[in-house]
Design an enzyme around this catalytic site. Structure first.
Site, mmCIF file in Angstrom:
data_model
loop_
_atom_site.group_PDB
_atom_site.id
_atom_site.type_symbol
_atom_site.label_atom_id
_atom_site.label_comp_id
_atom_site.label_asym_id
_atom_site.label_seq_id
_atom_site.Cartn_x
_atom_site.Cartn_y
_atom_site.Cartn_z
ATOM 1 N N SER A 157 0.836 -1.190 0.000
ATOM 2 C CA SER A 157 0.000 0.000 0.000
ATOM 3 C C SER A 157 0.883 1.258 0.000
ATOM 4 O O SER A 157 1.719 1.422 -0.889
ATOM 5 C CB SER A 157 -0.965 -0.045 1.178
ATOM 6 O OG SER A 157 -1.967 0.929 1.058
ATOM 7 N N ASP A 255 -9.374 -2.975 -6.349
ATOM 8 C CA ASP A 255 -8.543 -2.038 -5.581
ATOM 9 C C ASP A 255 -8.508 -0.678 -6.282
ATOM 10 O O ASP A 255 -8.360 -0.597 -7.508
ATOM 11 C CB ASP A 255 -7.121 -2.613 -5.482
ATOM 12 C CG ASP A 255 -6.273 -1.934 -4.428
ATOM 13 O OD1 ASP A 255 -6.260 -0.695 -4.359
ATOM 14 O OD2 ASP A 255 -5.595 -2.655 -3.677
ATOM 15 N N HIS A 285 -8.699 -3.843 -1.777
ATOM 16 C CA HIS A 285 -7.458 -3.427 -1.127
ATOM 17 C C HIS A 285 -7.333 -4.110 0.232
ATOM 18 O O HIS A 285 -8.278 -4.132 1.024
ATOM 19 C CB HIS A 285 -7.453 -1.910 -0.940
ATOM 20 C CG HIS A 285 -6.127 -1.352 -0.533
ATOM 21 N ND1 HIS A 285 -5.062 -1.246 -1.397
ATOM 22 C CD2 HIS A 285 -5.683 -0.874 0.661
ATOM 23 C CE1 HIS A 285 -4.031 -0.720 -0.763
ATOM 24 N NE2 HIS A 285 -4.382 -0.492 0.491
#
Length: 331
Positions: A157, A255, A285
């Site tokens: 991330s 995502d 995500h």
């Protein structure tokens, strides 16, 4: 568009585990406090942890956690791990079980970085913290029992975004060679916030466009999409991707970062960088919080296999059994 029907059913239940986040200037401290108070999984058996303060000239030291398997062979490879959290929360402590699992699966020393969070530490502060940790890792490799010629960098991330920025910084400074950058749904492009044509099926779950705008604004200290953003802060801004290390990217099809990650992979390939890209259907995500789901196990196996090929290029490619979750890792 409601994309609930597109979620992989094996991971759908994990969404119920996530409380809503008040990612605002007023709510950020409470989000951080709640995450710091949450219990974290323990280190895997057979992995040790050491805390080190890495000097950074003119700045406060950078805290790192060093994770090492007890059975580590001499001259092992090393991995610098960078945690996620939208640039505004998270810690290496919350990732210690993951770092330890990678250390065991890769027969490697894993150093996890406690970089300064935004908005208190705006770009380029966080990536410079990571660079200080990487240079320390390289300079002290012998003390750590590590072969300095076999270092990889990895993150998820926002940590994936910092990993990509760190790879550019390492390339441009020419001090630390890298064998791989390993990017797990990386947060690469602030311009996703301002796009006129957002993907209608991404970003409904976990990390939303609203969160993304807050994270980027905090990290950059200016409006996302502004002119002059450094590629070390938002790697997708880099004009030249040549000379970067072999790259692994994985991302879910739901995502928010899907298109920026796929585009980055396309550009890496066109720049002559060996690149492996995996897009997982039905995955949002952070889908790996569904730890026992088939997609999570598959992604872990493929990721570890890619890292092992980079970190152990001369080793016989034989299957092994990871000692923490039972996943078979080939390579």
């Amino acid at each position: 568009m409601d994309t609930t029907h597109l979620i992989d059913p094996d991971i759908a239940g994990a969404l119920a585990l996530l409380p809503p986040l008040d990612l605002t200037s007023e709510g950020l401290s409470a989000v951080r406090a709640a995450m710091a108070a949450a219990p974290t999984p323990p280190l895997p058996d057979g992995v040790t942890e050491e805390e080190v303060l890495v000097p950074r000239e003119g700045e406060k030291p950078v805290r790192v956690l060093v994770h090492r398997p007890a059975s580590l062979a001499p001259d092992a490879p090393g991995v610098l791990w960078i945690h996620g959290g939208g640039y505004v929360f998270g810690s290496p402590d919350a990732d210690r079980a993951l770092s330890g699992t990678y250390a065991m699966a890769l027969d490697a020393v894993v150093v996890s970085v406690d970089y300064g969070l935004s908005p208190e530490n705006v770009a380029p502060g966080p990536v410079e913290d990571c660079y200080a940790a990487l240079r320390w890792f390289h300079e002290h490799a012998a003390d750590l029992g590590v072969d300095r010629s076999r270092l990889a960098i990895a993150g998820a991330s926002a940590g994936g975004g910092l990993t990509a920025g760190l790879a550019l910084l390492a390339r441009d400074r020419g001090e630390v060679p890298l064998v791989m950058q390993f990017l797990v749904y990386p947060m690469l492009d602030d311009r996703t916030v301002t796009t006129a044509d957002p993907n209608p099926v991404t970003g409904q779950f976990v990390w939303t466009p609203t969160y993304n705008e807050f994270g980027w604004r905090a990290h950059l200290g200016t409006d996302p999409g502004s002119a002059g953003v450094s590629p070390y802060a938002a790697a997708a801004r880099a004009e030249d991707l040549s000379g970067l290390p072999p790259t692994f990217i994985e991302v879910g099809a739901l995502d928010l970062f899907l298109e920026e990650d796929v585009e980055y992979a396309r550009r890496l390939v066109r720049a002559g960088v060996p690149t492996e890209l995996h897009v997982y259907p039905g995955a949002f995500h952070g889908y790996q919080m569904a730890v026992d789901a088939p997609v999570t196990r598959t992604s872990f196996q493929l990721g570890v296999s890619a890292l092992r090929r980079a970190l152990h290029p001369a080793a016989a490619q034989t299957p092994r059994q990871d000692g923490t979750d039972g996943a078979t890792v080939d390579g």
